[in-house]
Design an enzyme around this catalytic site. Structure first.
Site, PDB file in Angstrom:
ATOM      1  N   GLY A 187       0.893  -1.230   0.125  1.00 30.73           N
ATOM      2  CA  GLY A 187       0.093  -0.213  -0.079  1.00 30.73           C
ATOM      3  C   GLY A 187       1.068   1.214   0.074  1.00 30.73           C
ATOM      4  O   GLY A 187       2.078   1.169  -0.026  1.00 30.73           O
TER       5      GLY A 187
ATOM      6  N   SER B  30       1.705   2.992   2.527  1.00 28.61           N
ATOM      7  CA  SER B  30       2.574   3.140   3.591  1.00 28.61           C
ATOM      8  C   SER B  30       3.472   2.010   3.567  1.00 28.61           C
ATOM      9  O   SER B  30       4.522   2.091   4.455  1.00 28.61           O
ATOM     10  CB  SER B  30       1.542   3.153   4.942  1.00 28.61           C
TER      11      SER B  30
ATOM     12  N   ASP C  79      -7.573   7.414   4.859  1.00 22.70           N
ATOM     13  CA  ASP C  79      -7.228   6.477   3.800  1.00 22.70           C
ATOM     14  C   ASP C  79      -8.259   5.423   3.842  1.00 22.70           C
ATOM     15  O   ASP C  79      -7.776   4.099   3.621  1.00 22.70           O
ATOM     16  CB  ASP C  79      -5.685   6.033   3.467  1.00 22.70           C
TER      17      ASP C  79
END
Ligand SMILES: *[C@@H]1O[C@H](CO)[C@@H](O)[C@H](O)[C@H]1NC(C)=O
Length: 829
Positions: free
Chosen positions: A553, A555, A669
């Site tokens: 993702g 992150s 998010d």
């Protein structure tokens, strides 16, 4: 040691005085310390002082051995004394053959310790040395030469070690500049002029008379407030200031981030969060200390110079039931005015000699299907709520608890209709105002058993007997000591002493075999043990060198792993974490304390060199995105009831983050990729709180990251407005539309063949009109075709209406997440 829960200091002037007297006599009996011995000691340590040029300081390259004074079987071996004579520093005997390096009050009869270098790792009574090494570090060396503790002053211009009049032990350079000081790392005591900062905290001792670390901490929290927290073996929680009252009502502020507080010599304390107090004996001639005691109460003491005893001149709590952890789980705490712990009915005490272990259920809840509820009127348990609702009926609340296997009980506040489901029954006490009733979940059969009905009284109770005394003033003076009681305490203390010796001996052996990393982990104590720090190597092993990637993702990449205890975990390697280690730890510790059934549980983290990893529970069925959008995958089609359940669960999780958490968190998010489904297709939100970790990076970078999941972002991101929970509400609205339609909104929008944003609004407008109309036949066409028309019409309408209101351009018109939850729940009935 049933006296461990002794709350005498709370309200009882006499007891404090008597305890001091008893400690005094205990020292006299056990260690035979007398004035003459002290004199002898002075003579004995004279050579050591001689080496350090006159006794006022230690010069670089000198060392003092513990044997320099132990021949006299003394409690202490003085190495340095402060010029005013109030403090001394040196070896302090904690057991027959175990010593710490401590600073103590010379004027107190019990040689009360103000600071300890190695409280959890005492050194041997033979062969240990305190060395001011040639390299400039002051180090404590055990009998085998291993450094148990040392200052970070090696390779500096360190020239002398001194003990100042304030009680600060300092390492200074040739010009007298302070390179290191004991004031920077307090143990359980703060002295006048010693600042409380974001880097300092007080950690209580583990029991009366011991120096080792206990379970309570006084510290500046990340919201800039001074707090008291309990870090128990199973759980941890803040108990002061009252977590139910907002900071303003507590006369605190969270806006001053300087995080500074100091106790003045006069007995006034003031901190940057507005917290203040004043001693009852204001004045600057008194020797004072502010100590976080072993029982979790913070007290200010004054020394009586004539008797050498301490009296309390201020304290946080008068009734100890507000302190968490004294009574353990599944108990009710009472203070009348002695501390009394009692098991809830249907529970039995785990260890009658240690109530902090609490009580356990007599019957196994998991073995039954049929439950009923037993009312405990006017009581409440603080913390560990699964969920919280307002304006619900008691029947609804009951169902919420029945539906969750982890629910142990629920609290209900009549009138307001407040409902809390509890996963853990901790910090229980009577709570007359506001009046809450607790309903305990019990197997149906048990409610009827005659033995249960026989008495309404508490089944077990622990009484801590203590002498009563009429008290009205705050000062706790040294009264005439009651000989019998003193004698009794003396024997108790002697027992305690023997115990300490045995425990220390035990620890010694363990200690020898398994030496812990040199320095005790700084961030560790503020994190409860459910949540821990992993080493990089441990995670490498768990994930088989990061072999099986579960996904990537914004992150970072996520890997599957199995811990040594066979728990399956997901390990995320975080990208772009711009912060220092300390900030990272404090942010993570907030995330780690969040526990909700619709949020992915964080088990811990790793922070080593440049590595920043997050360890969370592994969720079997993967992400909602795969199940909903990947038509190729062989996962089954998500049925209507499951979709509705996902919508409800995600809303609950977000509502918890927005409204119920220790700290207010915006996810930022929300998208199907971050919604994971467990074995029973219950949704769990992942990646919450991560935005905060990245926030300290550049703003532009953060925005571009959010743009990465366009389609789900609220318009205010583009407008550069401050972001609040309503941004998540917008993204949630998009997810709802996708749940109903079964395709990505972006795909759906492309069908309009216009600019994305425009088309988006258009179709929302069209949807609004359709929802307002009479004719609902379009619904069959609209809802995911894979369901073959097998869905609940009214539920679909409600979901779409919520979705449309969530994606309102104007954020003030979007509903709050808790409102969404209520609306969705209203149909479940
Ligand atoms: C914040 O606290 C510090 C320390 O107490 C104080 O000096 C400062 O004036 C405070 N700042 C504000 C804005 O109140």
């Amino acid at each position: 040691m049933a006296m461990a829960l002794d709350a005498s200091l709370e309200k009882n002037q006499m007891t404090t005085a008597m305890a001091m007297a008893a400690i005094k006599s205990a020292y006299a009996y056990t260690f035979t310390t007398s004035i003459s011995l002290l004199l002898l000691l002075m003579i004995l340590v004279a050579p050591a002082n001689g080496r350090s040029h006159g006794g006022s300081y230690l010069a670089r390259g000198t060392s003092v051995s513990v044997e320099d004074g132990t021949k006299a079987a003394a409690t202490t071996v003085t190495i340095l004394a402060s010029p005013n004579g109030a403090f001394a520093c040196g070896f302090y005997r904690v057991a027959t053959n175990a010593f710490t390096i401590s600073i103590w009050f010379t004027g107190s009869s019990g040689k009360t310790v103000a600071w300890t270098a190695n409280r959890d790792a005492p050194v041997n009574g033979i062969g240990s040395r305190l060395a001011f090494r040639k390299d400039g570090a002051l180090a404590l060396l055990d009998y085998n030469g291993a450094a148990v503790w040392s200052t970070n002053t090696s390779a500096t211009g360190a020239s002398r070690v001194e003990l100042l009049d304030s009680g600060d032990l300092v390492v200074v350079d040739a010009d007298g500049r302070r390179l290191w000081g004991s004031f920077d790392s307090p143990t359980d005591t703060l002295l006048p002029s010693q600042p409380m900062t974001r880097h300092t905290k007080l950690v209580s001792a583990s029991a009366r008379g011991l120096l080792s670390s206990g379970l309570y901490t006084f510290y500046f929290d990340i919201d800039n407030q001074l707090k008291l927290i309990y870090n128990g073996p199973e759980v941890g929680s803040v108990y002061w200031p009252d977590p139910f009252i907002n900071p303003l009502a507590n006369h605190r502020t969270t806006y001053n981030s300087s995080q500074y507080g100091v106790l003045e010599q006069t007995g006034r304390f003031a901190a940057s969060d507005n917290f203040k107090f004043a001693a009852s004996d204001l004045g600057d001639r008194v020797i004072r200390r502010l100590t976080l005691d072993y029982d979790g109460n913070l007290r200010l003491y004054s020394l009586n110079a004539t008797t050498g005893s301490w009296s309390v001149s201020w304290m946080v709590f008068r009734g100890v039931c507000n302190i968490h952890g004294l009574c353990g789980k599944n108990t009710l705490c009472r203070y009348i005015p002695k501390l009394q712990c009692s098991c809830l009915r249907g529970f039995e005490v785990v260890d009658a000699s240690d109530w902090s272990k609490g009580c356990r259920r007599k019957a196994n809840l998991r073995a039954t299907q049929d439950f009923s509820f037993r009312k405990v009127a006017g009581a409440d348990f603080i913390g560990y709520d699964l969920l919280y609702w307002e304006r619900v009926t008691i029947q609804n609340c009951k169902h919420l608890c029945l539906d969750n296997a982890n629910c142990q009980a629920f609290g209900y506040r009549q009138g307001e209709g407040k409902c809390f489901t509890k996963v853990y029954l901790f910090n229980g006490k009577n709570f007359p105002n506001p009046h809450t009733d607790i309903y305990l979940k019990v197997p149906k059969g048990m409610l009827l058993s005659s033995s249960e009905l026989a008495s309404d009284k508490v089944t077990h109770a622990c009484h801590v007997h203590q002498k009563e005394a009429n008290t009205s003033s705050l000062m706790f003076q040294d009264g005439s000591s009651n000989f019998k009681f003193g004698y009794f305490l003396t024997s108790a203390l002697t027992l305690l002493f023997i115990e300490v010796v045995l425990i220390t001996a035990g620890c010694w052996i363990v200690h020898k075999r398994d030496r812990r990393p040199e320095i005790i982990d700084e961030g560790y104590t503020i994190i409860s043990s459910q949540f821990r720090i992993f080493s990089y190597r441990e995670l490498q092993k768990a994930t088989n060198c990061f072999q099986e990637e579960l996904g990537t993702g914004g992150s970072g990449a996520v890997y599957k792993g199995v811990l040594d205890d066979e728990r399956k975990v997901a390990v995320k390697k975080l990208n772009d974490v711009m912060q220092g280690e300390q900030e990272f730890r404090s942010e993570i510790s907030v995330i780690g304390r969040i526990y909700h059934m619709n949020l992915v549980r964080i088990w811990g983290f790793c922070v080593e060199k440049t590595h920043r990893l997050l360890v969370s529970e592994f969720i079997e069925n993967g992400s909602l995105a795969t199940i909903l959008f990947d038509h190729q995958s062989n996962s089954p089609v998500l049925q209507w009831s499951q979709r509705y359940n996902v919508a409800l669960g995600v809303a609950k999780g977000l509502a918890y983050l927005h409204h119920e958490c220790l700290e207010w968190i915006v996810h930022c998010d929300v998208k199907p990729e971050n919604i994971l489904l467990d074995r029973d297709f219950q949704p769990k939100i992942a990646d919450f709180g991560l935005m905060k970790l990245q926030q300290r990076g550049s703003n532009a970078q953060m925005l571009s990251k959010v743009h990465g999941t366009r389609g789900y972002i609220a318009p205010e991101w583009a407008l550069n407005l401050p972001i609040n929970g309503k941004a998540d509400v917008y993204s949630y609205g998009v997810v709802l539309l996708e749940l109903v339609k079964g395709v990505r909104l972006s795909r759906w929008v492309v069908e309009g063949e216009e600019g994305v944003e425009m088309a988006d609004i258009c179709s929302i407008e069209i949807l609004k009109e359709k929802l307002a109309g009479e004719d609902q036949s379009w619904l069959l066409e609209f809802v995911d075709h894979r369901l073959d028309g097998d869905f609940n019409h009214s539920e679909a309408i409600v979901m779409l209406k919520i979705a449309v209101s969530c994606v309102e351009e104007e954020r003030s018109r979007r509903p709050s997440m808790s409102h969404v939850v209520e609306t969705l729940l209203s149909l479940v009935e």
